[in-house]
Design an enzyme around this catalytic site. Structure first.
Site, short mmCIF file in Angstrom:
data_model
loop_
_atom_site.label_atom_id
_atom_site.label_comp_id
_atom_site.label_asym_id
_atom_site.label_seq_id
_atom_site.Cartn_x
_atom_site.Cartn_y
_atom_site.Cartn_z
N ASP A 111 0.84 -1.20 0.00
CA ASP A 111 0.00 0.00 0.00
C ASP A 111 0.87 1.26 0.00
OD1 ASP A 111 -2.29 1.54 0.13
OD2 ASP A 111 -3.16 0.43 1.80
N ASP A 139 -10.73 2.24 -3.23
CA ASP A 139 -11.27 2.02 -1.89
C ASP A 139 -12.79 2.09 -1.90
OD1 ASP A 139 -9.04 1.44 -0.43
OD2 ASP A 139 -8.71 3.48 0.29
C1 GLA Z 1 -5.75 1.98 2.18
C2 GLA Z 1 -6.14 0.82 1.31
C3 GLA Z 1 -7.21 0.00 2.00
C4 GLA Z 1 -6.69 -0.46 3.35
C5 GLA Z 1 -6.23 0.72 4.17
C6 GLA Z 1 -5.54 0.29 5.42
O1 GLA Z 1 -6.76 2.92 2.27
O2 GLA Z 1 -6.58 1.26 0.07
O3 GLA Z 1 -7.59 -1.08 1.21
O4 GLA Z 1 -5.63 -1.36 3.14
O5 GLA Z 1 -5.33 1.54 3.45
O6 GLA Z 1 -5.08 1.34 6.17
#
Ligand code: GLA
Length: 745
Positions: free
Chosen positions: A490, A560
């Site tokens: 990420d 997301d």
């Molecule tokens: C980001 C990712 C999510 C999740 C969060 C965790 O927003 O896109 O899928 O993994 O971080 O903090």
């Protein structure tokens, strides 16, 4: 195929034939002049296309060219220089540094032909991600040019794919200056296409967005002046994808010209489309010149990222299918490129930070019962992380949460028959973390300037080898303590105060590009050391969903926003360039956590089936009915895997009008097997109305074959399905979907 020819003046010309597309340019008085890019043409020498306008006082011409029609401000160039008569945006600009002489500090740059060679295949130029091809799949033309005054050298690489209508371009700048002094590269676009004979009503198509709604398709008419899509965020970004296409007003999914330019790069980029008063349209893509300057010592080279030009005369659909095939088979790499991806369940939207090993095991147990194949433990497993404001960088297990420890947790999950995956955000560092206390200088920062926070965190200085060594070691340690078969990588904030304490002042504007190169180096090390681990990219959803990241991670978290209806626009826009196998798509809870919209379990599954499939909700809370639905979806995923992931994708109905942005009432897409033996169409009603009527015309089928609708047993000829279409009229509710599987008889 690369055809060489000599023009009437005796200068070399090149006709690049890629699939069913042509790209022609020649040397005219030492300049590389572009003539044509589009559907295949039979003539090699098309210099007659050059517009010979006798110039007036505002358009200068080079001192050594006698013909007064030859003006750098009018002609179409392969690589427009800077400050020597072409006032349009330049593709290259370099400046000699340090020594005091007439050229030092000036930015005039001219690009003149010296020589060329043709090699088989595609040379690997450096560590940066790029399309790869065997010797029998492509040829590469390398044209060497020089600035006659300074002798700075430019190497232009054109790789021509044989089967696909694709040309890959890169530029290498070498410091071979007469004076042997250092030089600064100020602008270095990877490619430029000057369209001399653009259709009068040409448009630029691009993919814009923000967090939670990435890659919306927009088409906008060209204007006299510049249109540009770009990033200065240190990542390719949610806001603009490093992609654009020139289309005409009447280009549809099925017909008309579409010439795509896709940049294989994860950092600050710029794609500029500039139209001059004569309608000449310059499309350029490369590293964003804003906040960029690269010092080259004598003998050193600078290699630009790659641009992939995808050419279609059968509309956007064919352009997309060309990119899908190329990126799936000649950009994605490694063991997982062709392997069926495991169906996963990720605990993020199930628990957020609030979990224990017991809770994870409960979810995993239900997952195993439903046929899900992998459990992914998301953010919150390390340091003391119970919220987003701490512990980044402290990559050791939080044993308050995971009382049994990581190896035991993984073992128990493996014993259930599930693979185990884990989340990392390697590039981040939290204030107050142990890592920042030990290594305050590892943070990307400018000494004496306050550091901005983003999602409560800072960014590590990825230009530093010691930082990358730390990250490699800590990730390798975690991977070797347990049977971890997947990483979600990420990246949740963008760069600010982009400074590195190890760079001297003359190199400080290299920091954005060095950051990206550092990231690639670490990704390369990790994927080489752990070839069996499936890497999934992520950046607050799809904030770094670009071709370069796919070189390391064959799938990327698309957004997301997991709402099935929002995902229609997101996935449809993403499909403009990226294949289904790269788009990670999960079924999440209803009401959806981002939009609070309620959609059925079926629709959520039907939409998520358009990519690398998984779940992201607390499975233990589901009804028996929903669990039964998961079993059906799991079976469907396996049944349709090849068709969806290796088939040809057709966008049938876009959810949003791409010109006026108005939301439509339904959306539909389909996949057709390469041999046309079966097809799968998905139809979603976004907003219903009273007694609506729905017809769906299919695409890509064999017109003469008979197809059987698997659900009804009804038979249709391919031409009937494509011309008359299916009648899907019934009383759908908002958000209801239908899936039609057709098998050739
Ligand atoms: C980001 C990712 C999510 C999740 C969060 C965790 O927003 O896109 O899928 O993994 O971080 O903090």
């Amino acid at each position: 195929m690369i055809k060489e020819f000599l023009t009437e003046r005796g200068e070399p010309g090149f006709h690049l034939v890629a699939g069913d597309a042509s790209y022609v340019f020649s040397v005219v008085h030492g300049f590389l002049i572009h003539h044509y890019c589009g559907p295949k043409v039979s003539d090699d020498d098309v210099e007659y296309l050059m517009v010979q306008v006798h110039h007036d006082s505002t358009v200068p011409h080079p001192a050594d060219v006698a013909e007064d029609w030859f003006s750098c401000d009018i002609l179409p160039f392969e690589c427009p220089g800077n400050g020597t008569g072409d006032y349009r945006p330049s593709a290259v600009s370099v400046s000699l540094a340090e020594a005091e002489n007439a050229f030092s500090g000036t930015t005039a740059t001219e690009v003149r032909y010296v020589s060329h060679e043709i090699v088989k295949g595609k040379p690997k130029l450096d560590l940066q991600p790029a399309v790869y091809a065997d010797d029998d799949e492509a040829d590469t033309l390398i044209v060497t040019c020089k600035d006659p005054a300074t002798e700075v050298t430019f190497l232009f690489y054109y790789t021509v794919m044989k089967e696909l209508s694709v040309i890959c371009r890169r530029l290498v700048i070498k410091n071979q200056t007469k004076t042997k002094q250092p030089l600064d590269v100020l602008r270095a676009y990877s490619a430029c296409i000057d369209f001399a004979n653009i259709e009068p009503q040409a448009e630029l198509l691009h993919l814009w967005g923000t967090w939670g709604r990435e890659r919306y398709i927009e088409r906008t008419p060209l204007m006299h002046g510049s249109l540009s899509v770009s990033s200065t965020r240190g990542a390719s970004s949610h806001h603009h994808n490093p992609f654009a296409a020139i289309v005409t007003k009447d280009t549809t999914e099925e017909s008309g010209m579409a010439i795509g330019i896709s940049l294989v790069y994860s950092g600050n980029f710029d794609i500029t489309c500039d139209m001059d008063p004569f309608g000449m349209t310059r499309l350029m893509a490369g590293i964003n010149p804003i906040d960029f300057k690269w010092r080259l010592e004598y003998g050193e080279s600078f290699v630009t990222p790659e641009v992939v030009i995808g050419i279609s005369n059968e509309g956007l659909g064919k352009m997309s299918r060309t990119y899908h095939k190329l990126y799936r088979t000649h950009l994605c790499r490694g063991e997982w490129r062709d392997k069926e991806r495991p169906i996963l369940v990720n605990n993020w939207e199930a628990t957020y930070f609030d979990f224990t090993d017991e809770k994870l095991l409960e979810i995993a147990k239900t997952a195993a019962e439903c046929g899900i194949e992998m459990f992914v433990m998301d953010d919150g497993w390390f340091g003391t992380r119970n919220s987003s404001d701490c512990s980044m960088g402290d990559w050791w297990v939080n044993e308050d949460k995971l009382k049994c420890g990581l190896p035991k947790l993984v073992e128990q999950i493996n014993d259930m028959g599930l693979k185990f995956g884990i989340w990392f955000e390697p590039e981040a560092i939290s204030p107050g973390s142990q890592l920042i206390t030990e290594h305050p200088d590892w943070v990307m920062q400018i000494d004496g300037r306050a550091k901005s926070l983003g999602r409560n965190q800072y960014i590590l200085d990825m230009t530093r080898e010691d930082v990358r060594d730390y990250l490699f070691d800590v990730m390798a340690d975690t991977l070797s303590t347990a049977n971890i078969e997947y990483i979600k990588w990420d990246f949740n904030r963008n760069l600010t105060e982009a400074g590195s304490s190890i760079l001297p002042a003359c190199r400080r504007q290299e920091v954005f590009h060095r950051y990206v190169l550092g990231l690639y180096e670490l990704l390369d090390r990790l994927t080489t050391a752990f070839p069996h681990v499936l890497l999934e990219g992520c950046s607050s959803g799809g904030g770094r969903f670009d071709p370069a990241m796919l070189y390391y991670s064959p799938q990327f978290w698309t957004s997301d926003d997991t709402d099935a209806i929002e995902r229609l626009d997101i996935q449809m826009g993403t499909s403009m360039v990226y294949p289904a196998s790269t788009m990670s798509c999960h079924v999440s809870a209803s009401p959806n956590h981002q939009t609070e919209r309620v959609t059925s379990f079926k629709t959520r599954g039907d939409v998520a089936m358009g990519g690398a499939f998984g779940y992201e909700l607390d499975l233990t809370l589901l009804s028996d009915e929903d669990k039964a639905m998961i079993k059906k979806q799991v079976a469907d995923y396996h049944k349709y895997y090849r068709l969806v992931n290796h088939g040809d994708m057709y966008r049938l109905i876009l959810p949003t009008d791409t010109v006026n942005g108005k939301c439509g009432k339904c959306a539909a897409w389909m996949y057709v097997a390469e041999d046309k033996s079966e097809a799968l169409a998905t139809f979603v009603v976004i907003r219903t109305s009273i007694h609506p009527v729905y017809f769906l015309k299919l695409r890509g089928l064999d017109p003469n074959a008979v197809y059987v609708d698997e659900a009804t047993g009804k038979e249709y000829h391919g031409d009937t399905l494509m011309n008359a279409g299916l009648n899907l009229t019934k009383e759908y509710k908002d958000g209801e979907s239908a899936v039609i599987h057709l098998i050739r008889k």
